[in-house]
Every structure is written in C-alpha cells, then in structure tokens.
Scaffold this active site. Structure first.
Site, PDB file in Angstrom:
ATOM      1  N   LYS A  44      14.535  89.726  50.330  1.00  0.00           N
ATOM      2  CA  LYS A  44      15.553  89.462  51.220  1.00  0.00           C
ATOM      3  C   LYS A  44      16.403  88.335  51.261  1.00  0.00           C
ATOM      4  O   LYS A  44      17.650  88.203  51.853  1.00  0.00           O
ATOM      5  CB  LYS A  44      14.803  89.317  52.636  1.00  0.00           C
ATOM      6  CG  LYS A  44      13.917  90.109  53.071  1.00  0.00           C
ATOM      7  CD  LYS A  44      12.989  89.877  54.358  1.00  0.00           C
ATOM      8  CE  LYS A  44      11.762  90.897  54.396  1.00  0.00           C
ATOM      9  NZ  LYS A  44      10.900  90.484  55.444  1.00  0.00           N
ATOM     10  N   GLY A  45      16.281  87.396  50.360  1.00  0.00           N
ATOM     11  CA  GLY A  45      16.731  86.243  50.353  1.00  0.00           C
ATOM     12  C   GLY A  45      18.208  86.085  49.960  1.00  0.00           C
ATOM     13  O   GLY A  45      19.138  85.194  50.304  1.00  0.00           O
ATOM     14  N   GLU A 100      21.167  87.182  43.181  1.00  0.00           N
ATOM     15  CA  GLU A 100      19.683  86.506  43.594  1.00  0.00           C
ATOM     16  C   GLU A 100      20.158  85.305  44.352  1.00  0.00           C
ATOM     17  O   GLU A 100      21.123  84.721  44.215  1.00  0.00           O
ATOM     18  CB  GLU A 100      18.960  86.353  42.517  1.00  0.00           C
ATOM     19  CG  GLU A 100      17.770  85.516  42.250  1.00  0.00           C
ATOM     20  CD  GLU A 100      16.856  86.444  43.223  1.00  0.00           C
ATOM     21  OE1 GLU A 100      17.393  86.608  44.485  1.00  0.00           O
ATOM     22  OE2 GLU A 100      15.509  86.375  42.686  1.00  0.00           O
ATOM     23  N   ASP A 104      14.160  79.882  40.185  1.00  0.00           N
ATOM     24  CA  ASP A 104      13.400  78.733  40.054  1.00  0.00           C
ATOM     25  C   ASP A 104      12.654  78.885  38.598  1.00  0.00           C
ATOM     26  O   ASP A 104      13.325  78.510  37.842  1.00  0.00           O
ATOM     27  CB  ASP A 104      12.696  79.081  41.215  1.00  0.00           C
ATOM     28  CG  ASP A 104      11.541  77.887  41.602  1.00  0.00           C
ATOM     29  OD1 ASP A 104      11.939  76.727  41.217  1.00  0.00           O
ATOM     30  OD2 ASP A 104      10.325  78.102  41.909  1.00  0.00           O
ATOM     31  N   LYS A 133      17.855  76.224  40.087  1.00  0.00           N
ATOM     32  CA  LYS A 133      16.794  75.014  40.066  1.00  0.00           C
ATOM     33  C   LYS A 133      16.501  74.975  38.618  1.00  0.00           C
ATOM     34  O   LYS A 133      15.360  75.355  38.045  1.00  0.00           O
ATOM     35  CB  LYS A 133      15.485  75.481  40.907  1.00  0.00           C
ATOM     36  CG  LYS A 133      15.438  74.575  42.063  1.00  0.00           C
ATOM     37  CD  LYS A 133      14.123  74.823  42.495  1.00  0.00           C
ATOM     38  CE  LYS A 133      14.059  75.242  44.103  1.00  0.00           C
ATOM     39  NZ  LYS A 133      12.693  75.519  44.584  1.00  0.00           N
ATOM     40  N   ARG A 167      16.207  82.058  57.548  1.00  0.00           N
ATOM     41  CA  ARG A 167      17.079  82.886  56.820  1.00  0.00           C
ATOM     42  C   ARG A 167      18.303  82.999  57.530  1.00  0.00           C
ATOM     43  O   ARG A 167      19.655  83.080  57.037  1.00  0.00           O
ATOM     44  CB  ARG A 167      16.494  84.223  56.701  1.00  0.00           C
ATOM     45  CG  ARG A 167      15.173  84.504  55.912  1.00  0.00           C
ATOM     46  CD  ARG A 167      15.267  85.918  55.531  1.00  0.00           C
ATOM     47  NE  ARG A 167      13.766  86.273  54.944  1.00  0.00           N
ATOM     48  CZ  ARG A 167      13.364  86.064  53.601  1.00  0.00           C
ATOM     49  NH1 ARG A 167      14.241  85.563  52.870  1.00  0.00           N
ATOM     50  NH2 ARG A 167      12.158  86.652  53.568  1.00  0.00           N
TER      51      ARG A 167
HETATM   52  P1  5GP Z   1      11.148  82.713  40.505  1.00  0.00           P
HETATM   53  O1  5GP Z   1      10.578  83.790  40.226  1.00  0.00           O
HETATM   54  O2  5GP Z   1      12.473  82.122  39.790  1.00  0.00           O
HETATM   55  O3  5GP Z   1      10.013  81.423  40.314  1.00  0.00           O
HETATM   56  O4  5GP Z   1      11.579  82.422  42.122  1.00  0.00           O
HETATM   57  C1  5GP Z   1      12.530  83.351  42.697  1.00  0.00           C
HETATM   58  C2  5GP Z   1      12.267  83.527  43.971  1.00  0.00           C
HETATM   59  O5  5GP Z   1      11.486  82.408  44.767  1.00  0.00           O
HETATM   60  C3  5GP Z   1      13.588  83.500  44.835  1.00  0.00           C
HETATM   61  O6  5GP Z   1      14.168  84.655  44.622  1.00  0.00           O
HETATM   62  C4  5GP Z   1      13.046  83.116  46.355  1.00  0.00           C
HETATM   63  O7  5GP Z   1      12.830  84.148  46.946  1.00  0.00           O
HETATM   64  C5  5GP Z   1      11.926  82.228  46.027  1.00  0.00           C
HETATM   65  N1  5GP Z   1      12.121  80.903  45.818  1.00  0.00           N
HETATM   66  C6  5GP Z   1      12.255  80.149  44.701  1.00  0.00           C
HETATM   67  N2  5GP Z   1      12.561  78.774  44.884  1.00  0.00           N
HETATM   68  C7  5GP Z   1      12.827  78.802  46.303  1.00  0.00           C
HETATM   69  C8  5GP Z   1      12.990  77.879  47.334  1.00  0.00           C
HETATM   70  O8  5GP Z   1      13.288  76.687  47.069  1.00  0.00           O
HETATM   71  N3  5GP Z   1      13.230  78.180  48.680  1.00  0.00           N
HETATM   72  C9  5GP Z   1      12.778  79.407  48.934  1.00  0.00           C
HETATM   73  N4  5GP Z   1      12.983  79.599  50.137  1.00  0.00           N
HETATM   74  N5  5GP Z   1      12.632  80.577  48.270  1.00  0.00           N
HETATM   75  C10 5GP Z   1      12.400  80.050  46.898  1.00  0.00           C
END
Ligand code: 5GP
Length: 176
Positions: A44-45, A100, A104, A133, A167
């Site tokens: 949903k982000g 996206e 992260d 990030k 959100r």
């Molecule tokens: P990754 O798979 O790159 O580790 O994480 C991606 C997903 O993790 C993002 O689409 C998001 O939903 C969640 N996420 C990563 N960092 C954050 C953050 O700082 N805040 C929030 N709310 N969600 C995050």
C-alpha cells in the site's frame, strides 16, 4: 506518550510535491508521448506517490497494482517477501516501471524486478522510488528515478505506515 507526539517532519508537503513533479518531468524526457508504459504500484505504501506522479506523466500509461510485504507489523524487515497479490496482465514485450515508496534493504524490489524480467518477460523494467535508504541496502537494487535519498530513519506519512497508521499524512515524517 503516544506515537503521534514523536512524529517529526522530514520533507514538508510543498517540497514533496515540487520534487515529484520534477521526477515526472525526468520520466517524461525518457519516454515518447505515444509510447505505452505500464506503471506498477507496490501497495500500500506507494499509493500516494503513485497517484501524484501519474498525474504529471505524458506518455500512454496503463495502471497496475501489486501487493507485497516484507515488514509485517514491525519497524524491521522480516527478511522474506510475501506476495499478497501479483495478478498482472500479460507484460511480455512491454515497457514497465515499478513505483515504490522506499527502497531499504532492496529485498522486495529485488524479488519484484526479477519476477517481472524473468517470469513476465517484460521488455524493459525500470524502477522509480520516492525514497532511497542507500545505507541499508543488502540487495543490488538501483532506482532509475528517485525523489529523495534519505538516512536510516523509520519513515511514515504520504503512504508509509507504522502498524497501518500515518499513511494519510500529507508530508514525509519520521518517528523518534
Ligand atoms: P526492503 O525490502 O527494501 O527492505 O523494504 C521495502 C519495504 O519495506 C518498503 O516498500 C516499505 O513497505 C517497508 N519499509 C522500509 N523502510 C521503511 C520505513 O522507513 N518506513 C516504513 N513505514 N516502511 C518501510
């Protein structure tokens, strides 16, 4: 003290809107107006970013939505991707752009980009991220377009949640 009292502004709404428009212009300069682009929103982000970005795009846009999750209910990645909804039309030979909220560790996008390239046989798969990030990266994911590079903070607002709240906030914030 409630979580709301710990909410700080990182990127105010006005700066956010101006930068999203700039990113849309960068994307417009990359595709011809008569070219078709399938824009995939990672729910949903990415929802708020996706709709704001799409309003400024000039090529022929098809809108699609997938649901993935790697976080569950916490502030840390679970280390695995749950594909909650990956129903997509036939993308063989199509130009695709994933939209996206935040990259992260890169786990979620690594999974989705590989899925689109190898299982859907898309012609071209690009990535547009609202936030990057970079310092947290563990998988080789590099956004083609990105609105903001940020430090390793837990972000909420403008689509991003903490336990499904925040959100709807119109700016990018972080929880202290
Ligand atoms: P990754 O798979 O790159 O580790 O994480 C991606 C997903 O993790 C993002 O689409 C998001 O939903 C969640 N996420 C990563 N960092 C954050 C953050 O700082 N805040 C929030 N709310 N969600 C995050």
């Amino acid at each position: 003290m409630t979580k709301m009292e710990n909410l700080k502004v990182l990127i105010p709404e006005e700066k956010l809107m101006a930068r999203i428009k700039e990113v849309a212009e960068e994307i417009n300069a990359t595709y011809k107006e008569d070219e078709e682009l399938t824009l995939i929103c990672v729910l949903k982000g990415a929802l708020m970013f996706y709709t704001e970005l799409a309003k400024h795009l000039k090529m022929q846009v098809r809108m699609e939505f997938v649901s993935l999750s790697s976080y569950g209910d916490s502030e840390k990645s679970s280390g695995k991707v749950n594909a909650l909804n990956l129903h997509l039309p036939n993308l063989e030979g199509k130009k695709v752009m994933v939209v996206e909220d935040i990259v992260d560790t890169g786990l979620t996008l690594d999974f989705l980009m590989n899925f689109l390239r190898t299982k859907c046989n898309a012609k071209e798969v690009r990535l547009c991220a609202l936030l990057d990030k970079k310092c947290a990266r563990k998988f080789p994911v590099h956004p083609d377009f990105c609105a903001f590079d940020i430090d390793d903070k837990f972000i909420v607002g403008f689509g991003l949640d903490y336990k499904e709240l925040y959100r709807n906030i119109s700016f990018i914030g972080y929880l202290e």
